[in-house]
Motif scaffolding. Structure first.
Motif, PDB file in Angstrom:
ATOM      1  N   ALA A  17      -0.296  -7.616  10.482  1.00 20.84           N
ATOM      2  CA  ALA A  17      -1.481  -8.115  11.188  1.00 20.84           C
ATOM      3  C   ALA A  17      -2.632  -7.133  10.978  1.00 20.84           C
ATOM      4  CB  ALA A  17      -1.179  -8.261  12.676  1.00 20.84           C
ATOM      5  N   ALA A  18      -3.788  -7.661  10.526  1.00 21.53           N
ATOM      6  CA  ALA A  18      -4.970  -6.806  10.301  1.00 21.53           C
ATOM      7  C   ALA A  18      -6.214  -7.684  10.339  1.00 21.53           C
ATOM      8  CB  ALA A  18      -4.870  -6.117   8.946  1.00 21.53           C
ATOM      9  N   PRO A  19      -7.345  -7.131  10.767  1.00 29.02           N
ATOM     10  CA  PRO A  19      -8.566  -7.962  10.826  1.00 29.02           C
ATOM     11  C   PRO A  19      -9.012  -8.424   9.430  1.00 29.02           C
ATOM     12  CG  PRO A  19      -8.909  -5.813  11.881  1.00 29.02           C
ATOM     13  CD  PRO A  19      -7.595  -5.740  11.162  1.00 29.02           C
ATOM     14  N   THR A  20      -9.646  -9.586   9.404  1.00 31.62           N
ATOM     15  CA  THR A  20     -10.213 -10.099   8.147  1.00 31.62           C
ATOM     16  C   THR A  20     -11.150  -9.041   7.559  1.00 31.62           C
ATOM     17  OG1 THR A  20     -10.067 -12.393   8.825  1.00 31.62           O
ATOM     18  CG2 THR A  20     -11.728 -11.896   7.168  1.00 31.62           C
ATOM     19  N   GLY A  21     -11.013  -8.809   6.256  1.00 31.23           N
ATOM     20  CA  GLY A  21     -11.870  -7.821   5.587  1.00 31.23           C
ATOM     21  C   GLY A  21     -11.223  -6.464   5.437  1.00 31.23           C
ATOM     22  N   THR A  22      -9.998  -6.281   6.022  1.00 27.49           N
ATOM     23  CA  THR A  22      -9.292  -5.015   5.851  1.00 27.49           C
ATOM     24  C   THR A  22      -8.865  -4.870   4.385  1.00 27.49           C
ATOM     25  OG1 THR A  22      -8.434  -5.190   8.109  1.00 27.49           O
ATOM     26  CG2 THR A  22      -7.292  -3.648   6.630  1.00 27.49           C
ATOM     27  N   PRO A  23      -9.114  -3.719   3.739  1.00 27.67           N
ATOM     28  CA  PRO A  23      -8.751  -3.596   2.328  1.00 27.67           C
ATOM     29  C   PRO A  23      -7.244  -3.670   2.101  1.00 27.67           C
ATOM     30  CG  PRO A  23     -10.316  -1.892   2.950  1.00 27.67           C
ATOM     31  CD  PRO A  23      -9.850  -2.544   4.231  1.00 27.67           C
ATOM     32  N   VAL A  24      -6.873  -4.285   0.977  1.00 24.55           N
ATOM     33  CA  VAL A  24      -5.471  -4.402   0.562  1.00 24.55           C
ATOM     34  C   VAL A  24      -5.336  -3.629  -0.746  1.00 24.55           C
ATOM     35  CG1 VAL A  24      -3.666  -6.017  -0.196  1.00 24.55           C
ATOM     36  CG2 VAL A  24      -5.199  -6.634   1.699  1.00 24.55           C
ATOM     37  N   TYR A  25      -4.234  -2.848  -0.893  1.00 19.21           N
ATOM     38  CA  TYR A  25      -4.095  -1.976  -2.070  1.00 19.21           C
ATOM     39  C   TYR A  25      -2.850  -2.324  -2.881  1.00 19.21           C
ATOM     40  CZ  TYR A  25      -7.450   0.673   0.698  1.00 19.21           C
ATOM     41  OH  TYR A  25      -8.540   1.035   1.433  1.00 19.21           O
ATOM     42  N   ALA A  26      -2.902  -2.066  -4.209  1.00 21.57           N
ATOM     43  CA  ALA A  26      -1.756  -2.306  -5.094  1.00 21.57           C
ATOM     44  C   ALA A  26      -0.634  -1.342  -4.734  1.00 21.57           C
ATOM     45  CB  ALA A  26      -2.171  -2.106  -6.549  1.00 21.57           C
ATOM     46  N   ALA A  27       0.607  -1.917  -4.578  1.00 17.74           N
ATOM     47  CA  ALA A  27       1.749  -1.078  -4.202  1.00 17.74           C
ATOM     48  C   ALA A  27       2.131  -0.131  -5.327  1.00 17.74           C
ATOM     49  CB  ALA A  27       2.935  -1.968  -3.851  1.00 17.74           C
ATOM     50  N   GLU A  28       1.869  -0.578  -6.562  1.00 15.70           N
ATOM     51  CA  GLU A  28       2.219   0.235  -7.730  1.00 15.70           C
ATOM     52  C   GLU A  28       1.306  -0.173  -8.879  1.00 15.70           C
ATOM     53  OE1 GLU A  28       2.895   2.745  -9.330  1.00 15.70           O
ATOM     54  OE2 GLU A  28       4.976   3.012  -8.700  1.00 15.70           O
ATOM     55  N   ALA A  29       1.229   0.657  -9.900  1.00 14.68           N
ATOM     56  CA  ALA A  29       0.435   0.324 -11.082  1.00 14.68           C
ATOM     57  C   ALA A  29       1.006  -0.919 -11.743  1.00 14.68           C
ATOM     58  CB  ALA A  29       0.438   1.490 -12.064  1.00 14.68           C
ATOM     59  N   GLY A  30       0.132  -1.749 -12.347  1.00 13.17           N
ATOM     60  CA  GLY A  30       0.611  -2.955 -13.021  1.00 13.17           C
ATOM     61  C   GLY A  30      -0.544  -3.791 -13.543  1.00 13.17           C
ATOM     62  N   THR A  31      -0.183  -5.039 -13.903  1.00 12.55           N
ATOM     63  CA  THR A  31      -1.202  -5.962 -14.431  1.00 12.55           C
ATOM     64  C   THR A  31      -1.359  -7.118 -13.462  1.00 12.55           C
ATOM     65  OG1 THR A  31      -0.539  -5.386 -16.671  1.00 12.55           O
ATOM     66  CG2 THR A  31      -1.812  -7.412 -16.406  1.00 12.55           C
ATOM     67  N   VAL A  32      -2.596  -7.440 -13.112  1.00 12.06           N
ATOM     68  CA  VAL A  32      -2.869  -8.561 -12.224  1.00 12.06           C
ATOM     69  C   VAL A  32      -2.592  -9.847 -13.011  1.00 12.06           C
ATOM     70  CG1 VAL A  32      -4.629  -9.732 -10.851  1.00 12.06           C
ATOM     71  CG2 VAL A  32      -4.595  -7.225 -10.967  1.00 12.06           C
ATOM     72  N   THR A  33      -1.623 -10.647 -12.565  1.00 13.95           N
ATOM     73  CA  THR A  33      -1.265 -11.882 -13.293  1.00 13.95           C
ATOM     74  C   THR A  33      -1.835 -13.118 -12.632  1.00 13.95           C
ATOM     75  OG1 THR A  33       0.800 -11.997 -12.079  1.00 13.95           O
ATOM     76  CG2 THR A  33       0.869 -10.906 -14.229  1.00 13.95           C
ATOM     77  N   HIS A  34      -2.286 -13.000 -11.373  1.00 18.81           N
ATOM     78  CA  HIS A  34      -2.876 -14.166 -10.696  1.00 18.81           C
ATOM     79  C   HIS A  34      -3.919 -13.703  -9.689  1.00 18.81           C
ATOM     80  CE1 HIS A  34      -2.967 -18.230  -8.808  1.00 18.81           C
ATOM     81  NE2 HIS A  34      -3.173 -17.526  -7.694  1.00 18.81           N
ATOM     82  N   VAL A  35      -5.074 -14.391  -9.711  1.00 20.00           N
ATOM     83  CA  VAL A  35      -6.110 -14.187  -8.690  1.00 20.00           C
ATOM     84  C   VAL A  35      -6.617 -15.577  -8.362  1.00 20.00           C
ATOM     85  CG1 VAL A  35      -8.412 -13.280  -8.205  1.00 20.00           C
ATOM     86  CG2 VAL A  35      -6.812 -11.896  -9.524  1.00 20.00           C
ATOM     87  N   GLY A  36      -6.483 -16.028  -7.072  1.00 19.55           N
ATOM     88  CA  GLY A  36      -6.971 -17.352  -6.704  1.00 19.55           C
ATOM     89  C   GLY A  36      -5.981 -18.076  -5.820  1.00 19.55           C
ATOM     90  N   TRP A  37      -6.229 -19.377  -5.718  1.00 19.51           N
ATOM     91  CA  TRP A  37      -5.446 -20.207  -4.793  1.00 19.51           C
ATOM     92  C   TRP A  37      -3.975 -20.221  -5.188  1.00 19.51           C
ATOM     93  CZ3 TRP A  37      -6.976 -21.627  -0.226  1.00 19.51           C
ATOM     94  CH2 TRP A  37      -6.241 -22.597   0.483  1.00 19.51           C
ATOM     95  N   PHE A  38      -3.100 -20.129  -4.175  1.00 19.16           N
ATOM     96  CA  PHE A  38      -1.665 -20.061  -4.445  1.00 19.16           C
ATOM     97  C   PHE A  38      -0.910 -20.860  -3.403  1.00 19.16           C
ATOM     98  CE2 PHE A  38       1.616 -18.362  -6.960  1.00 19.16           C
ATOM     99  CZ  PHE A  38       2.648 -17.838  -6.193  1.00 19.16           C
ATOM    100  N   GLY A  39      -1.312 -22.180  -3.334  1.00 12.95           N
ATOM    101  CA  GLY A  39      -0.625 -23.101  -2.421  1.00 12.95           C
ATOM    102  C   GLY A  39      -0.712 -22.662  -0.972  1.00 12.95           C
ATOM    103  N   THR A  40       0.439 -22.684  -0.263  1.00 16.06           N
ATOM    104  CA  THR A  40       0.439 -22.308   1.165  1.00 16.06           C
ATOM    105  C   THR A  40       0.106 -20.848   1.355  1.00 16.06           C
ATOM    106  OG1 THR A  40       2.815 -21.918   1.006  1.00 16.06           O
ATOM    107  CG2 THR A  40       2.142 -24.082   1.803  1.00 16.06           C
ATOM    108  N   GLY A  41       0.200 -20.076   0.265  1.00 14.14           N
ATOM    109  CA  GLY A  41      -0.134 -18.643   0.328  1.00 14.14           C
ATOM    110  C   GLY A  41      -1.634 -18.409   0.352  1.00 14.14           C
ATOM    111  N   GLY A  42      -2.423 -19.503   0.220  1.00 13.90           N
ATOM    112  CA  GLY A  42      -3.883 -19.368   0.244  1.00 13.90           C
ATOM    113  C   GLY A  42      -4.371 -18.590  -0.963  1.00 13.90           C
ATOM    114  N   GLN A  43      -5.416 -17.839  -0.762  1.00 12.90           N
ATOM    115  CA  GLN A  43      -5.944 -17.027  -1.853  1.00 12.90           C
ATOM    116  C   GLN A  43      -5.043 -15.811  -2.015  1.00 12.90           C
ATOM    117  OE1 GLN A  43      -8.153 -18.287  -3.657  1.00 12.90           O
ATOM    118  NE2 GLN A  43      -9.178 -19.813  -2.342  1.00 12.90           N
ATOM    119  N   ALA A  44      -4.611 -15.613  -3.299  1.00 13.87           N
ATOM    120  CA  ALA A  44      -3.583 -14.583  -3.502  1.00 13.87           C
ATOM    121  C   ALA A  44      -3.838 -13.736  -4.729  1.00 13.87           C
ATOM    122  CB  ALA A  44      -2.219 -15.249  -3.630  1.00 13.87           C
ATOM    123  N   VAL A  45      -3.254 -12.510  -4.692  1.00 11.32           N
ATOM    124  CA  VAL A  45      -3.241 -11.625  -5.862  1.00 11.32           C
ATOM    125  C   VAL A  45      -1.764 -11.343  -6.159  1.00 11.32           C
ATOM    126  CG1 VAL A  45      -3.694  -9.273  -6.678  1.00 11.32           C
ATOM    127  CG2 VAL A  45      -5.498 -10.531  -5.485  1.00 11.32           C
TER     128      VAL A  45
END
Ligand SMILES: [Zn+2]
Length: 383
Positions: A291-319
């Motif tokens: 639980a965190a307020p809208t706008g709280t920054p989210v960070y990559a757990a580990e180095a990698g390549t972003v394979t998806h940015v955008g709508w992801f069904g029930t997951g809403g907007q996702a990375v």
């Protein structure tokens, strides 16, 4: 969403159509303007020609006036000369008459030869020719007659010359009259031509105005469409998360993975089987919800390549980030992104911001770890 997209497509098609129509209008306007310019040039040429012809006509009319006054003068001279001739003939006749009296006197005193000649002669010249050899005629009478006859001849010649000059003037006037008529016709023809060109020019100008009005209307419509398209596009963008610039990296925790949402330790729904799942959701929960307020920054757990940015069904907007070796992490329900698909990220790099998009009851981060496609407990990796 689909409705907005359809409307957008319709608008775009219209914008394209208007865009295609516009150059045709522009060409027509250019053509019409060129035609009007050509007509304008023709008209100017015709007006120049008319001015030249009118100038010639004016000169001819002036010459005709000059000739007319010369003719009038010549008539006066001829009349004077005619009167002079009458006087000269009278003088000649008076001399003849007085001479006849003297001859009659001579006859009454015995000379019959003169009266015969006098009676046979038709006129004074004839008499003089007949009497030429008669030496007895007085020298005075002979001299006087010759003098008067010369005057008559001279005046007659002068009158003849004047008549010839008069005839020349009349011929000149006639020629001028003919020239004047020709020029008048040419000027009249020019006027008809100019009037016709004026008509054509008026039509061409009306056509230009019509085309320009049509072009302005098309331009207005195009701007209207563009504004509508821009508004629709803005509306679509507002419903989806926007790209936001990154905040500085934050590596946190002592686990294999850095914490995706450092400082937010309140777990609203843990990994595993949950008590009250949302309608439509499975009882098993494949990630951890922080639980965190809208706008709280989210960070990559580990180095990698972003394979998806955008709508992801029930997951809403996702990375989604692929870390290699079958390790993939999900970050769901975001409100905004700070990375793009295909981007290489390092451990602790800011990838997005907490939101409540998709199947969500409030702002939180759903963090999920998949190993070879199967969700595992994130707690195995974060501390
Ligand atoms: Zn969740």
């Amino acid at each position: 969403m689909m409705q907005v997209r359809k409307r957008l497509c319709g608008l775009l098609a219209l914008v394209l159509c208007v865009g295609l129509v516009l150059p045709v209008h522009a060409t027509s306007i250019d053509d019409a303007k060129q035609k009007a310019q050509e007509l304008e040039n023709k008209k100017q040429t015709a007006e120049g020609e008319k001015a030249a012809l009118t100038q010639q006509l004016t000169e001819i009319v002036k010459k005709m006036q000059d000739t007319e006054s010369k003719i009038s003068e010549k008539e006066d001279e001829i009349n004077k000369k005619a009167a002079e001739l009458i006087d000269a003939k009278n003088d000649e006749n008076d001399q003849y008459e007085s001479m006849k009296k003297r001859i009659r006197y001579m006859y009454e005193n015995g000379n019959t030869q003169f009266i015969e000649i006098l009676c046979k002669s038709k006129n004074i010249s004839d008499f003089l020719n007949n009497a030429e050899y008669i030496s007895t005629i007085s020298q005075y009478d002979r001299d006087m007659l010759t003098e008067f006859q010369d005057i008559v001849k001279s005046v007659e010649k002068q009158e003849k010359d004047l008549q010839a000059q008069y005839a020349e003037l009349e011929k000149l006037q006639k020629d001028l009259e003919s020239n004047k008529n020709t020029l008048s016709t040419l000027v009249a023809n020019k006027e008809v031509e100019i009037s016709s060109l004026d008509g054509e020019l008026g039509d061409a100008k009306a056509k230009i105005a019509e085309l320009e009005a049509a072009a302005a209307e098309a331009q207005r419509k195009r701007e209207e469409m563009a504004a509508a398209a821009a508004a629709a596009s803005k509306a679509t963008a507002a419903s989806s998360p926007v790209m936001v610039s990154q905040v500085s990296a934050n590596v946190s925790g002592s686990g294999t993975f850095s914490h995706p949402c450092p400082g937010y330790t309140c777990v609203s729904s843990d990994y595993g089987y949950r008590v009250q799942p949302l309608p439509g959701a499975t009882a098993r929960h494949d990630g951890v919800d922080f639980a965190a307020p809208t706008g709280t920054p989210v960070y990559a757990a580990e180095a990698g390549t972003v394979t998806h940015v955008g709508w992801f069904g029930t997951g809403g907007q996702a990375v989604i980030i692929n870390h290699g070796n079958g390790m993939v992490t999900w970050y769901l329900h975001l409100s905004a992104f700070s990375v793009s698909q295909g981007q290489r990220v390092s451990r602790g790099e800011n990838v997005g911001y907490v939101g409540t998009t998709g199947n969500s009851t409030g702002p939180h981060l759903h963090f999920q770890v998949n190993v070879n496609g199967t969700p595992v407990s994130p707690w195995n990796f974060i501390k």
